[in-house]
Each structure stands twice: as structure tokens, then as C-alpha cells.
Design a protein around this motif. Structure first.
Motif, PDB file in Angstrom:
ATOM      1  N   PRO A   1       0.823  -1.215   0.000  1.00  0.00           N
ATOM      2  CA  PRO A   1       0.000   0.000   0.000  1.00  0.00           C
ATOM      3  C   PRO A   1       0.856   1.264   0.000  1.00  0.00           C
TER       4      PRO A   1
ATOM      5  N   SER B   1      -2.089   3.051   7.607  1.00  0.00           N
ATOM      6  CA  SER B   1      -3.137   3.699   8.401  1.00  0.00           C
ATOM      7  C   SER B   1      -2.723   3.958   9.842  1.00  0.00           C
TER       8      SER B   1
ATOM      9  N   TYR C   1      -6.762  -8.245   2.221  1.00  0.00           N
ATOM     10  CA  TYR C   1      -7.548  -7.028   2.044  1.00  0.00           C
ATOM     11  C   TYR C   1      -7.238  -5.978   3.108  1.00  0.00           C
TER      12      TYR C   1
ATOM     13  N   ARG D   1      -4.047  -4.310   2.088  1.00  0.00           N
ATOM     14  CA  ARG D   1      -4.251  -3.391   0.964  1.00  0.00           C
ATOM     15  C   ARG D   1      -4.848  -2.062   1.426  1.00  0.00           C
ATOM     16  N   ARG D   2      -5.604  -2.099   2.503  1.00  0.00           N
ATOM     17  CA  ARG D   2      -6.179  -0.871   3.048  1.00  0.00           C
ATOM     18  C   ARG D   2      -5.164  -0.073   3.865  1.00  0.00           C
TER      19      ARG D   2
ATOM     20  N   ASP E   1     -12.238  -3.307   9.061  1.00  0.00           N
ATOM     21  CA  ASP E   1     -11.823  -2.026   8.502  1.00  0.00           C
ATOM     22  C   ASP E   1     -12.798  -0.916   8.881  1.00  0.00           C
TER      23      ASP E   1
ATOM     24  N   THR F   1     -15.649   1.642   5.197  1.00  0.00           N
ATOM     25  CA  THR F   1     -14.844   0.685   4.446  1.00  0.00           C
ATOM     26  C   THR F   1     -15.240   0.694   2.985  1.00  0.00           C
ATOM     27  N   ASN F   2     -14.289   0.371   2.131  1.00  0.00           N
ATOM     28  CA  ASN F   2     -14.598   0.161   0.710  1.00  0.00           C
ATOM     29  C   ASN F   2     -14.249  -1.250   0.283  1.00  0.00           C
ATOM     30  N   LEU F   3     -14.121  -2.146   1.291  1.00  0.00           N
ATOM     31  CA  LEU F   3     -13.777  -3.530   0.996  1.00  0.00           C
ATOM     32  C   LEU F   3     -15.012  -4.376   0.697  1.00  0.00           C
TER      33      LEU F   3
END
Length: 449
Positions: free
Chosen positions: A147, A151, A170, A173-174, A439, A446-448
């Protein structure tokens, strides 16, 4: 999508397989790739069917209709037909983080939902998927992509099977800092220890694990949460915790003789073989030269049949409690059963048959079993009995640790410990769901998922 008349112009061509009597001599893959042009034609069979049920991913009368990951099958088949492998890869990875696994071991509910199969043969969706990802690896298109920004949040994923790996993938990736905790010597869970090498090469699993490490995911093996690491320590160290511990506890049978020679459970049998193969030795739980009974009718039982054949068993019987009428046509026409039929010149299944008791000799060794059959009791000679009749749930240590977490709002669960023993593709989908929930807790959105 694809070639407009492809479903009429080209017959279905599955991946060729090595002959059964040849492949039971080793643990090498038994499916072989198709030539590139033939694979392109297979992608061209995908229809512009209006409603692509192949990607629906819904439950219908207790069975899955279409891909639980909602793979955009017509889109990447179209790209494969057009020779655009990089774009096909891009569309595939939008929904499936591990197509090299599902392309090998998924039972392909997508193909059962394929419109092309309504009046003919379905598209070879699973094989096409595998071709896309393997060609991408061969081209070097799958280098590490860590990434761009972290965060500042830390997450522990307990368990490294397909659900745990998907959650870790995932969440990493965030931008979260992810550590995967695994009690076994090697990560991968079911992928490493539960699925035999001829179905899923361990080099394939290691390749993905190395890629995830290069992207920033840390793996700690030999760590049992609840024993080596307490729930209080987990809570103190990590901002979020995802439990993905599987459903490894076997369903016990009334005639079980745990710890006695000649008796074992299916997952233990498969795990011992996987470890032995990795270390280049013969398994301590070998069927070599033995008369074997495998109890059960599911995937694990089929894998035990395949491994027993490769270990060189002298005889093999698959005992199934339910009558044959409970199973659909072709239910036992799988790869392992085909191998067994070739080796022993006929089917090995005995339906409506259960073990009543195991028999032992004067020195305690297994000598046979008394069966309960439709015709009455029957005694048969046996040297090894493998009980593969399902799973009862998650191991107690993991469950107790999950329940003892001081702040349950930061704890999430995924995979078979939620679903019960299930499919790799479902575990991956549930791992992504759990990652999305974790997340949202960490970031507020979240956008997962």
C-alpha cells in the motif's frame, strides 16, 4: 462476450489428465494445461447471455448458484478470447484475490449456473480462471504492490487458511499493519496441510505467501492463541483481531478408538502426509501395504482415498452410511474414485454401511471391523481405518480465546469457524467480509465490501 457463435463453434474441452494408474504413483499434479489457442477458444464459448448467472453467487435450494465471489466471468472470458491477458487479470483480481487456489480446488458452482450448459456443456470457467492467473505469474505481472500509505492501525489475523489469508490480504491493501498468527509450522492452513499436493501444489501456496510477505503482511508460525499468546496480550498489542481458525475438530464416531494403532481421523491423515512430503520422507500414518477403509462421502474422504492409493494401499473400501439413492448421478465419479476404480477394477463404495466395532488382535493391532449392512452384520479384514465423516467445529483453544477477548467490539470472525466446514471459495469470500467489518471498525467506513 467472447465469440458470438463460440458456444456453437467450439465443443467444451477440459484440461487433459494423466492416466489414473500413472498418476497414483506420485503426488505431482494430474491436470495438464491446454494449448494457448485451445484455451482461447474455450473462453470464446462464453455467451452474451444477458443475465450472467455464473457470477450471481446466491443460495438456491440449499446449493450455491454461481460464484460466491461474484467473479465477473463474462468480462474476463471476453478479454481472454481477445488475447488481452493483462486486462483479463485485472478484471479477475477485482473480485478474487487468490484465483490460483480456486482455479484448482473450487467445485465450480459458476459452471453449474452457466447458461451455455442448459442445453449443452458449460464453459470451462474454472480452467479459464486458472489459465489467466498462471499466465500472469509466468509473464511477471504479479509483483508485490504494498500500500502507498499505512493507516497506523495494527490487526492480528488468527489462522492462515483461505479465510485468514483473504482477510490479511484485504486489510493490508487498506494500509493496516497485519500480522498472521498460525499454530502450525508453516502458514497456509487447509491449503498447506489439508488439500493433497496433486490437487494444490505447495509451491503455489508458498508463492502466494511470499508475495503477501513482500507486500507487508507478517507471518508468525508456531503460535497458538490462547496458549502461547493470551487474549489479553492480543487486546493490548493489536487494534483489531480477526479469528479465522477453521473447523478442524473432527466429528466423532461411536466406534472411534482415538490413539489406538490402525485408527485415525481424515484431517490428521492428510496433515501427516503433507508434512512428510515437505520433509521428503514417508508418512508415519501410511497406508502402504495395508487394507484400508475410508469412512465418509465428502471431499475429505475423497482426498483420503487419493492419498491412500498413492501411498500404495493393498486394498481400499469407502464406507458410506447413507443409501446410494441419497446421492445424485455421478456423485462418486470424481478424480479419486476414478483412480480407485482403475486400481481395483471397479467401484470401492459400499452404501448403507457403517462400522459397528473395530477388531483387534492379541497384541492390540487392528485386524478388522464388524460392519452393519442392509444384509446384516459382516466382518471384514482391515489394517487401517480413516474416519472422514465431517467436522464438529473449531478447536476448543481457539474458541475459548475468542470468547475471552476483553473487548469483543474489536474482534471479528471469518471462514469455517463461522460457516462450518465449507468450500475454499466461500472461506475467501467470508474473509473479505470480515476484513470489511474490521476495517469499518478501525476507520469508520470501508470500501472492501
Amino acid at each position: 462476450m467472447g465469440k458470438i457463435t463460440g458456444f456453437r463453434d467450439y465443443p467444451r474441452v477440459a484440461c487433459p489428465q494423466r492416466p489414473p494408474l500413472e498418476r497414483i504413483e506420485d503426488f505431482a499434479p494430474f491436470r495438464q494445461p491446454l494449448p494457448a489457442e485451445t484455451r482461447r477458444e474455450q473462453a470464446g464459448r462464453c455467451m452474451d447471455c444477458g443475465v450472467p448467472f455464473c457470477q450471481a453467487g446466491v443460495r438456491d435450494q440449499g446449493a450455491w448458484l454461481g460464484c460466491p465471489l461474484h467473479n465477473r466471468v463474462p468480462e474476463w472470458n471476453d478479454m481472454l478470447w481477445r488475447g488481452n491477458g493483462s486486462q483479463a487479470l485485472s478484471r479477475l483480481l477485482k473480485t478474487n484475490c487468490f484465483p490460483e487456489f480456486t482455479g484448482r480446488v473450487c467445485p465450480a458452482p459458476c459452471e453449474k449456473a452457466c447458461v451455455c450448459g442448459t442445453f449443452g456443456q458449460p464453459v470451462t470457467i474454472r480452467d479459464n480462471e486458472l489459465a489467466i492467473i498462471e499466465e500472469a505469474f509466468a509473464r511477471g505481472d504479479l509483483g508485490p504492490h504494498p500500500p502507498d500509505k499505512r493507516s497506523g492501525k495494527t490487526v492480528a489475523v488468527v489462522g492462515s487458511g483461505p479465510a485468514g489469508l483473504a482477510a490479511a490480504y484485504y486489510l493490508n491493501r487498506r494500509g493496516h499493519t497485519v500480522t498472521v498468527l498460525e499454530q502450525s509450522p508453516q502458514p497456509g492452513g487447509l491449503l498447506t496441510y489439508g488439500i493433497p499436493a496433486m490437487k494444490l501444489e505447495k509451491e503455489v501456496v508458498a508463492r502466494r505467501l511470499a508475495l503477501m510477505e513482500a507486500e507487508g503482511v507478517a507471518f508468525r508460525t508456531g503460535v497458538t492463541v490462547g496458549k502461547d499468546l493470551s487474549p489479553e496480550e492480543l487486546d493490548r498489542i493489536y487494534d483489531g483481531v480477526v479469528f479465522a481458525c477453521g473447523a478442524q475438530a473432527p466429528r466423532t464416531v461411536p466406534w472411534a478408538q482415538d490413539g489406538q494403532p490402525g485408527f485415525c481421523y481424515g484431517l490428521d491423515y492428510l496433515t501427516q502426509q503433507a508434512m512428510a512430503l515437505e520433509e521428503g520422507r514417508e508418512s508415519s500414518l501410511t497406508a502402504r501395504g495395508k487394507r484400508v477403509a475410508v469412512v465418509g462421502a465428502g471431499d475429505t474422504a475423497g482426498d483420503c482415498v487419493a492419498v491412500a492409493l498413492r501411498q500404495g494401499c493393498a486394498g481400499l473400501t469407502q464406507l458410506i452410511r447413507k443409501p446410494a439413492s441419497r446421492y445424485g448421478e455421478g456423485a462418486f465419479a470424481g478424480d479419486a474414485q476414478g483412480e480407485a476404480s482403475a486400481r481395483f477394477q471397479g467401484p470401492i463404495q459400499r452404501f448403507s454401511t457403517q462400522i459397528k466395532t473395530l477388531l483387534r488382535g492379541e497384541e492390540g493391532g487392528l485386524t478388522g471391523a464388524v460392519l452393519d449392512t442392509p444384509q446384516g452384520e459382516e466382518e471384514i479384514p482391515l489394517d487401517l481405518v480413516i474416519a472422514a465423516s465431517g467436522f464438529a467445529g473449531c478447536q476448543e483453544t481457539a474458541l475459548r480465546a475468542r470468547q475471552a477477548m476483553p473487548r469483543p467490539e474489536k474482534v471479528f470472525s471469518a471462514g469455517d469457524m463461522v460457516l462450518g466446514a465449507s468450500l475454499v471459495v466461500l472461506a475467501i469470500a467470508d474473509g473479505r467480509r470480515a476484513a470489511g467489518e474490521a476495517d469499518r471498525f478501525l476507520m469508520g467506513y470501508t470500501n472492501l465490501i
